[in-house]
Design an enzyme around this catalytic site. Structure first.
Site, PDB file in Angstrom:
ATOM      1  N   ASP A  11       0.951  -1.144   0.172  1.00 19.00           N
ATOM      2  CA  ASP A  11       0.055   0.025  -0.120  1.00 19.00           C
ATOM      3  C   ASP A  11       0.980   1.205  -0.104  1.00 19.00           C
ATOM      4  OD1 ASP A  11      -1.502   2.177   0.571  1.00 19.00           O
ATOM      5  OD2 ASP A  11      -2.691   1.052   2.245  1.00 19.00           O
ATOM      6  N   ILE A  12       0.623   1.947  -1.053  1.00 20.11           N
ATOM      7  CA  ILE A  12       1.674   3.363  -1.066  1.00 20.11           C
ATOM      8  C   ILE A  12       1.526   4.169   0.073  1.00 20.11           C
ATOM      9  CG2 ILE A  12       0.057   4.693  -2.395  1.00 20.11           C
ATOM     10  CD1 ILE A  12       2.683   5.413  -4.185  1.00 20.11           C
ATOM     11  N   ASN A  25      -6.957  12.660 -10.694  1.00 18.42           N
ATOM     12  CA  ASN A  25      -8.015  12.817 -12.167  1.00 18.42           C
ATOM     13  C   ASN A  25      -7.730  14.399 -11.936  1.00 18.42           C
ATOM     14  OD1 ASN A  25      -9.910  14.192 -10.578  1.00 18.42           O
ATOM     15  ND2 ASN A  25     -10.810  12.195 -10.142  1.00 18.42           N
ATOM     16  N   GLY A  33      -9.683   4.158  -6.140  1.00 22.17           N
ATOM     17  CA  GLY A  33      -8.482   3.488  -6.218  1.00 22.17           C
ATOM     18  C   GLY A  33      -7.558   4.203  -5.292  1.00 22.17           C
ATOM     19  N   ASP A  35      -6.129   7.046  -5.300  1.00 23.57           N
ATOM     20  CA  ASP A  35      -6.432   8.400  -5.140  1.00 23.57           C
ATOM     21  C   ASP A  35      -7.157   8.577  -3.724  1.00 23.57           C
ATOM     22  OD1 ASP A  35      -7.079  11.254  -5.123  1.00 23.57           O
ATOM     23  OD2 ASP A  35      -7.729  11.104  -7.090  1.00 23.57           O
ATOM     24  N   SER A 118      -2.436   5.202 -14.132  1.00 20.53           N
ATOM     25  CA  SER A 118      -3.364   4.688 -15.396  1.00 20.53           C
ATOM     26  C   SER A 118      -3.502   3.235 -15.583  1.00 20.53           C
ATOM     27  CB  SER A 118      -2.864   5.280 -16.719  1.00 20.53           C
ATOM     28  OG  SER A 118      -3.067   6.711 -16.815  1.00 20.53           O
ATOM     29  N   GLY A 120      -5.191   1.303 -13.573  1.00 16.27           N
ATOM     30  CA  GLY A 120      -6.660   0.672 -12.699  1.00 16.27           C
ATOM     31  C   GLY A 120      -7.901   1.187 -13.435  1.00 16.27           C
ATOM     32  N   ALA A 121      -8.452   2.266 -12.991  1.00 11.40           N
ATOM     33  CA  ALA A 121      -9.632   2.720 -13.551  1.00 11.40           C
ATOM     34  C   ALA A 121      -9.619   3.290 -15.031  1.00 11.40           C
ATOM     35  CB  ALA A 121     -10.336   3.507 -12.728  1.00 11.40           C
ATOM     36  N   TYR A 122      -8.358   3.665 -15.358  1.00 12.21           N
ATOM     37  CA  TYR A 122      -8.000   4.447 -16.474  1.00 12.21           C
ATOM     38  C   TYR A 122      -7.726   3.463 -17.782  1.00 12.21           C
ATOM     39  CZ  TYR A 122      -8.379   9.396 -14.911  1.00 12.21           C
ATOM     40  OH  TYR A 122      -8.810  10.486 -14.266  1.00 12.21           O
TER      41      TYR A 122
HETATM   42  P1  ADP Z   1      -5.919   5.277 -12.528  1.00 10.55           P
HETATM   43  O1  ADP Z   1      -7.136   6.116 -12.394  1.00 10.55           O
HETATM   44  O2  ADP Z   1      -4.737   6.101 -12.824  1.00 10.55           O
HETATM   45  O3  ADP Z   1      -5.925   4.185 -13.427  1.00 10.55           O
HETATM   46  P2  ADP Z   1      -6.134   3.359  -9.948  1.00 10.55           P
HETATM   47  O4  ADP Z   1      -6.187   4.268  -8.786  1.00 10.55           O
HETATM   48  O5  ADP Z   1      -7.540   3.067 -10.667  1.00 10.55           O
HETATM   49  O6  ADP Z   1      -5.624   5.043 -10.922  1.00 10.55           O
HETATM   50  O7  ADP Z   1      -5.185   2.366 -10.164  1.00 10.55           O
HETATM   51  C1  ADP Z   1      -3.767   2.641 -10.345  1.00 10.55           C
HETATM   52  C2  ADP Z   1      -2.997   1.435  -9.922  1.00 10.55           C
HETATM   53  O8  ADP Z   1      -3.052   1.755  -8.167  1.00 10.55           O
HETATM   54  C3  ADP Z   1      -3.747  -0.068  -9.973  1.00 10.55           C
HETATM   55  O9  ADP Z   1      -2.569  -0.877 -10.103  1.00 10.55           O
HETATM   56  C4  ADP Z   1      -4.204  -0.197  -8.536  1.00 10.55           C
HETATM   57  O10 ADP Z   1      -4.401  -1.723  -8.280  1.00 10.55           O
HETATM   58  C5  ADP Z   1      -3.180   0.509  -7.595  1.00 10.55           C
HETATM   59  N1  ADP Z   1      -3.653   0.940  -6.306  1.00 10.55           N
HETATM   60  C6  ADP Z   1      -4.796   0.952  -5.925  1.00 10.55           C
HETATM   61  N2  ADP Z   1      -4.704   1.407  -4.618  1.00 10.55           N
HETATM   62  C7  ADP Z   1      -3.531   1.343  -4.151  1.00 10.55           C
HETATM   63  C8  ADP Z   1      -2.765   1.531  -2.864  1.00 10.55           C
HETATM   64  N3  ADP Z   1      -3.367   1.956  -1.858  1.00 10.55           N
HETATM   65  N4  ADP Z   1      -1.293   1.454  -3.019  1.00 10.55           N
HETATM   66  C9  ADP Z   1      -0.705   1.274  -4.170  1.00 10.55           C
HETATM   67  N5  ADP Z   1      -1.162   0.981  -5.460  1.00 10.55           N
HETATM   68  C10 ADP Z   1      -2.735   0.977  -5.364  1.00 10.55           C
END
Ligand code: ADP
Length: 172
Positions: A11-12, A25, A33, A35, A118, A120-122
């Site tokens: 988890d970042i 965004n 996600g 964010d 980008s 995940g949701a993107y």
């Molecule tokens: P985007 O809209 O840029 O695609 P997302 O948040 O949907 O962003 O996803 C980007 C990446 O971050 C994905 O690989 C997702 O699994 C990952 N992610 C989601 N939550 C966390 C977290 N707490 N720590 C690290 N990575 C995460």
């Protein structure tokens, strides 16, 4: 493989680094996600700081403090929404990484952590995004003493395996 690049799974928001990068965004007003996780961990002052900035175009980056996070700074960058690959997505993703690294350097951040922007949701294809993330970072580190280290924080094992394999290819 490369002394200044680390790959971790987790988890970042828990990273003990000078700056973490947020896959935001363009409104900077929070989303799901990574964010959502960063805003929850940093507390409401982060949203207030983002509101004052007023938004960020795709491919650019903005910096705030990290508030309740261990990280001093959050660098908010906006990756492209995948639209099939012929709408400048590669160049926009590269510029999101480069602009984030420039902000980190300019704020003297020695350690920076990135999520997989980008992907995940993107909807950006993971391996293609990972090649861009790592190639852009290797090029930046070649030309700059700061940041000293960059950690790619992968949320799951499949993502970590892709990052390890691409880093092996590109830093060989
Ligand atoms: P985007 O809209 O840029 O695609 P997302 O948040 O949907 O962003 O996803 C980007 C990446 O971050 C994905 O690989 C997702 O699994 C990952 N992610 C989601 N939550 C966390 C977290 N707490 N720590 C690290 N990575 C995460």
């Amino acid at each position: 493989m490369h002394a200044r690049i680390h790959i971790e799974q987790g988890d970042i928001t828990l990273q003990q680094v000078d700056a973490i990068v947020n896959a935001a965004n363009s409104s900077l007003l929070g989303g799901g996600g990574v964010d959502g996780a960063i805003h929850r961990a940093a507390g409401p002052e982060l949203l207030e700081a983002c509101r004052e900035i007023g938004g960020c175009p795709t491919g650019e980056a903005r910096i705030t403090y990290g508030y309740n996070l261990a990280a001093t700074y959050v660098i908010h960058t906006v990756g492209p929404i995948w639209g099939g690959g012929d709408q400048g997505e590669d160049a926009l993703l590269a510029s999101a990484y480069r602009n984030s690294l420039e902000l980190a350097r300019d704020h003297e951040a020695a350690s920076v952590a990135f999520p997989a922007i980008s992907t995940g949701a993107y909807g950006f294809p993971l391996e293609r995004a990972t090649r861009i993330a790592i190639a852009e970072t290797l090029a930046f580190l070649d030309d700059n003493a700061l940041p000293e280290t960059v950690t790619f924080v992968c949320f799951d094992e499949a993502t970590r395996e892709v990052y390890e394999s691409v880093l092996g290819d590109l830093s060989a």
